[in-house]
Every structure is written in C-alpha cells, then in structure tokens.
Write an enzyme that holds these catalytic residues in place. Structure first.
Site, PDB file in Angstrom:
ATOM      1  N   GLU A  97       0.132   5.589 -16.276  1.00 59.94           N
ATOM      2  CA  GLU A  97       0.205   6.643 -15.255  1.00 59.94           C
ATOM      3  C   GLU A  97      -0.437   7.945 -15.752  1.00 59.94           C
ATOM      4  O   GLU A  97       0.179   9.013 -15.727  1.00 59.94           O
ATOM      5  CB  GLU A  97       1.659   6.849 -14.789  1.00 59.94           C
ATOM      6  CG  GLU A  97       2.227   5.598 -14.142  1.00 59.94           C
ATOM      7  CD  GLU A  97       3.497   5.798 -13.302  1.00 59.94           C
ATOM      8  OE1 GLU A  97       4.085   6.891 -13.337  1.00 59.94           O
ATOM      9  OE2 GLU A  97       3.878   4.841 -12.600  1.00 59.94           O
ATOM     10  N   GLU A 121       4.005  -2.448 -12.955  1.00 57.90           N
ATOM     11  CA  GLU A 121       5.315  -1.916 -12.536  1.00 57.90           C
ATOM     12  C   GLU A 121       5.453  -2.134 -11.040  1.00 57.90           C
ATOM     13  O   GLU A 121       4.606  -1.670 -10.260  1.00 57.90           O
ATOM     14  CB  GLU A 121       5.440  -0.424 -12.852  1.00 57.90           C
ATOM     15  CG  GLU A 121       5.588  -0.149 -14.328  1.00 57.90           C
ATOM     16  CD  GLU A 121       5.852   1.313 -14.654  1.00 57.90           C
ATOM     17  OE1 GLU A 121       6.512   2.011 -13.843  1.00 57.90           O
ATOM     18  OE2 GLU A 121       5.385   1.757 -15.720  1.00 57.90           O
TER      19      GLU A 121
END
Ligand code: AHR
Length: 505
Positions: A176, A305
């Site tokens: 991220e 994820e």
C-alpha cells in the site's frame, strides 16, 4: 429459479488452471493475530511446537493452506528484519505505530515465521519494506534467507541457529505504498519498485516472484485504473530485458459500516453481498488495462488482501480489528473464491485477511480454546478446487431486490481435478428464499456418476460460532435424496443463505 449450464468439453488450448494460491492467507503483526494468536512462546501452557500453537497449525494444514503472507500489511513498511533475529531477550522493543501503538517485542521474526511455514508445509510470502527501509536492507534480508555461501550476512544466520538457507519464492516489494507505505504517487512508486526489484537477487538457485504494489479497490475506479496503468506502463517495459515484475497486487475489503458482524438485517446483508460481488467488476476492469501492456498475461494479479471488514466486537481494542464471523462472512468468502476462479487466467494468488483473531479470521482463539469460523468451513469445502481446471459456467439467476439494490442470488463456479472429479460450488445469497435450481451439462451424461454434496447454511442472518457454541455453523452432508437427476440435468432446491459444494465422480 436459476439455471446453470456447465461445459465439460474444453479444448486443451482453452484450459485454465485454478491456482492453489487463490487459497492463501495473510498474517500481520496486528492485534492478536501473531501474539496471543499464532505465537504463544515456548514456555506457554498452551500446546505448542517451538512457540507456535499446535491447534492452529493442525487447522490450517487441514484446509491445505498453500502460502502465508507476512509480516504486513502496513506493518511491513515499518518493519526492520534485523530487529527480529538473534536471541529473543536481546531483540529491540519498537512501537507498532499503525496498530494501536502497542510495543512490538520482535519475538516472532524471520526464523519463527519460516519455521511456521515449515510446520504448515506451506510457502512463505514475505512483504519487504519500501516505505521506510533501504534497498540494502531488503537485499540483505533476501541474502540472509536464501544464500548458501559464507557471507557476513549468512554467518549471522548460522550463528542464529540456521545452517541451511530457506527456500522462498514470493516477495512483495512494499505494501500500500499509495497510503501507509509512504503516500507515494504511482509514478514515484514505479521508479522505486524498479530500483528495489533490481536489487532483489536470485541467489543459490532461487527464483523470486516479485510482487509490485497495486491499488486498493475501495477507492474510485478511475484512480484504481490509473494506478494500474502507470505501474504497468513503467514496469512492463523494463521486464522485456529481465523479469522484474511477476505480480501486481490488489487489495479490496468488503466494508459494511461500523457495526459488529453480528448486527445484521436484510439491508446490511444486501449491501455486503453487492460489495463482495464488486470484486468481479474490479478484476475485469483491471484486466483490460493489464492486457494493454501484457497480452500474454505473464504479469499476474495477486489479491494479497481481501475479506469482510465489519465493525469491531464491543469492548475490544479499536486498532485490533477483532471481529466475529457469520454466515454472511462465509458467503462473502464463497463469492470471492468463485470470482477468483472465473478470473484465474490472470489471478494467481489471493490472501484472505487475516488468519487468526483479526478481520475475516478463519480461526478465533481465547486462551487455550480455538474455534473454527464459518469462513474456515468455506475454505475446507472449496479446497477441492485447488489446482483444478476451470469449467466454463453460465448462470442464469433470479435477482433479489432490496431498496435500490439488486443482486443475483445464485453464484458459483465449477472445476475438474486431476482424478477427473468434478466440483460445483454454489452460493444462494437470498437472505430468506430457497431457489429452485437446475444444472445442465453440455456433453456429459450423469448416468454412471456418483453424486455427493456438502452444505453450509443457517436459519439466522447472523449465525456464527462462539466459544460456548462452536459448532452452530458447520458443514453437513446434503444427501442424494435432495437431488433429482434426469439425463444430463440435476434439479434441486438451493436453500437460502447457503453454500453448496457438489462432487461428481
Ligand atoms: O489488513 C489490515 C490492513 O489493511 C493492512 O495492514 C493494510 O495493508 C490494509 O490497509
């Protein structure tokens, strides 16, 4: 009514394999996933092997976990691997700034994680630190793990008790990085990715599979596609000379407000299912962009994820994301797995967040007790699809409407394994109605087939397992008498709020 048409004759050139890595998991240093979850320490009275809980290892082995991602998540981009090796008493204590500011004692580090993977008989997937770590640090971590020879770094590994290197394939280059991993632009990250990836070397015969940071699906679609476009454009060109990028990650959580999972009504149910189904659109759109730069689908999507993100359970640390897991969570899982199957030509891996005590866990623990969640049972029922061949499926389903939302109630996928056994997984996400269902096979006679089936279902919208009643939601046999077989058609009632896996052999 729903009609499902399955094509059993596929040309060899059209065959697509459902990678077993679609069944991977994710464990971060967050809340009670590692500490007070997987890791209890060697001196614990809870049965363990070298500090790792035996019951968790047993449960994960049963569902044939193919790989585990670690150490984060956001934690990965503030993790410095040297903190987590050497004598445990001497390891530094750091602040886990992302997840509640708790003290990280680093007792679970590289050796402990790789030992966990050995106990699980699964592959490790490590996410390296781009957000706050150096290239030197990342390349030395790879050397520490994989290099056979005698360098200063591998002498440290040997001094720390591991003579032989480990084998590792999957390596994440940041997490991220548009957010907690550095708040970078796609341009800046892509340049950094190329520098880090160049320095992640294949040592002693290892072949790293390097995963670049992709977008988060909850952001506006334009932004998502722009991130993919930039990373693909900048990195796929470099790959013409040497493979620097093998996978591009995607994160997407089914977020349905701040209420705990067990607070459920038909409105919330419909929102949850609609958001889970959005994964299909996301993958289709991303795939179009990736095709522009990589028609042959060499660069794969790694959904490292995903899962339901409900509100926390009452009276728990707000940064620990300890959540219950209901029949709705199980359906969110089955919808995703079927969607990943559909996109298996591009989707190589998916990691459910997170294995133990955090978000959509497959097991929950309370001191020496452990329970299996409804989501665990989906992974157990669906494991038959791992490494099987996808069968083309067409589903004509009635819809369920709530307010302005409309969702197709029957969803699913089908595959055939190496023993020629066919598996059809179906979910009925109608919160209250059973659905008359017909499966029709093209070119396939059911006469000599043996049919068995398992079902996971519940009466209540919020059914879940607790430490007092751990088997409220668990799979049962769905007996043959429920099916009416005629020629190459199967007729049956698909119960509401249910997941069914049919086996034909
Ligand atoms: O899984 C919890 C967090 O969600 C991860 O650390 C991060 O990558 C994501 O935003």
């Amino acid at each position: 009514m729903a009609k499902i048409i399955i094509d059993t004759k596929i040309e060899a050139s059209e065959q697509k394999k459902i990678s077993k890595h679609i069944y991977d998991h994710f464990a971060e240093h967050l809340g009670r996933c590692i500490y007070d979850g997987i890791w209890v320490g060697e001196d614990s009275s809870i049965p363990n092997t070298n500090g790792i809980r035996n019951d968790i290892v047993h449960a994960l082995k049963k569902i044939r976990i193919p790989n585990l991602r670690w150490p984060g998540g956001c934690f990965a981009d503030e993790y410095h691997w040297k903190d987590g090796v050497g004598s445990r008493e001497d390891r530094p204590r750091r602040i886990n700034t992302h997840w509640g500011g708790v003290i990280e004692n680093n007792h679970f580090g590289t050796h402990e994680f790789l030992e966990l993977c050995e106990q699980l008989d699964c592959e490790p997937y490590i996410c390296g630190n781009v957000g706050s770590g150096t290239i030197e640090e990342m390349s030395q971590w790879i050397e520490y793990i994989t290099f056979e020879g005698n360098s200063t770094i591998t002498e440290l590994r040997k001094k720390n008790g591991r003579e032989k290197p480990w084998r590792i394939k999957y390596w994440g280059v940041g997490n991220e990085n548009w957010g907690c991993g550095g708040h970078m632009t796609a341009d800046y990250y892509s340049d950094l990715f190329l520098r880090y990836s160049t320095n992640c070397k294949n040592l002693s015969g290892s072949k790293l599979y390097k995963v670049a940071c992709g977008p988060v699906g909850e952001f506006p679609l334009d932004w998502v596609l722009q991130w993919v476009e930039t990373v693909m454009k900048k990195t796929s060109i470099a790959t013409l000379f040497s493979p620097l990028i093998h996978g591009l990650s995607l994160h997407y959580y089914t977020r349905v407000g701040a209420q705990p999972a067990t607070v459920m009504n038909e409105k919330r149910w419909t929102v949850a299912m609609e958001r889970a189904l959005y994964m299909d659109k996301l993958l289709s759109e991303i795939n179009i962009i990736m095709d522009k730069y990589d028609k042959s689908k060499k660069i794969e999507i790694i959904v490292d994820e995903w899962g339901a993100w409900w509100g926390n359970e009452n009276n728990t640390n707000p940064w620990f994301f300890y959540q219950q897991n209901t029949i709705a969570s199980a359906l969110i899982a089955s919808l995703h797995l079927d969607i990943f199957h559909k996109h298996c030509a591009r989707v190589h891996m998916a990691n459910l967040a997170q294995t133990v005590n955090v978000l959509q866990s497959i097991v929950l623990t309370k001191e020496e007790e452990m329970l299996l969640t409804p989501t665990y049972h989906v992974f157990d029922m669906y494991k038959v699809h791992q490494d099987s061949m996808l069968l083309p499926i067409k589903i004509e389903s009635e819809n369920y409407k709530h307010g302005r939302r409309t969702i197709p109630v029957i969803n699913g996928s089908a595959s055939v394994d190496s023993d020629n056994q066919m598996h059809i997984s179906l979910s009925n996400i109608n919160p209250s109605q059973d659905v008359d269902t017909e499966i029709q096979f093209n070119d396939f006679n059911l006469e000599n087939c043996e049919l068995t089936a398992k079902i996971l279902r519940s009466e209540q919208l919020n059914a879940h397992n607790t430490f007092e009643a751990p088997e409220t939601v668990k799979p049962e046999k769905y007996v043959k008498e429920n099916f009416n077989i005629r020629g190459s058609n199967i007729f049956f009632k698909m119960p509401s709020k249910a997941i069914l896996v049919i086996q034909l052999k």
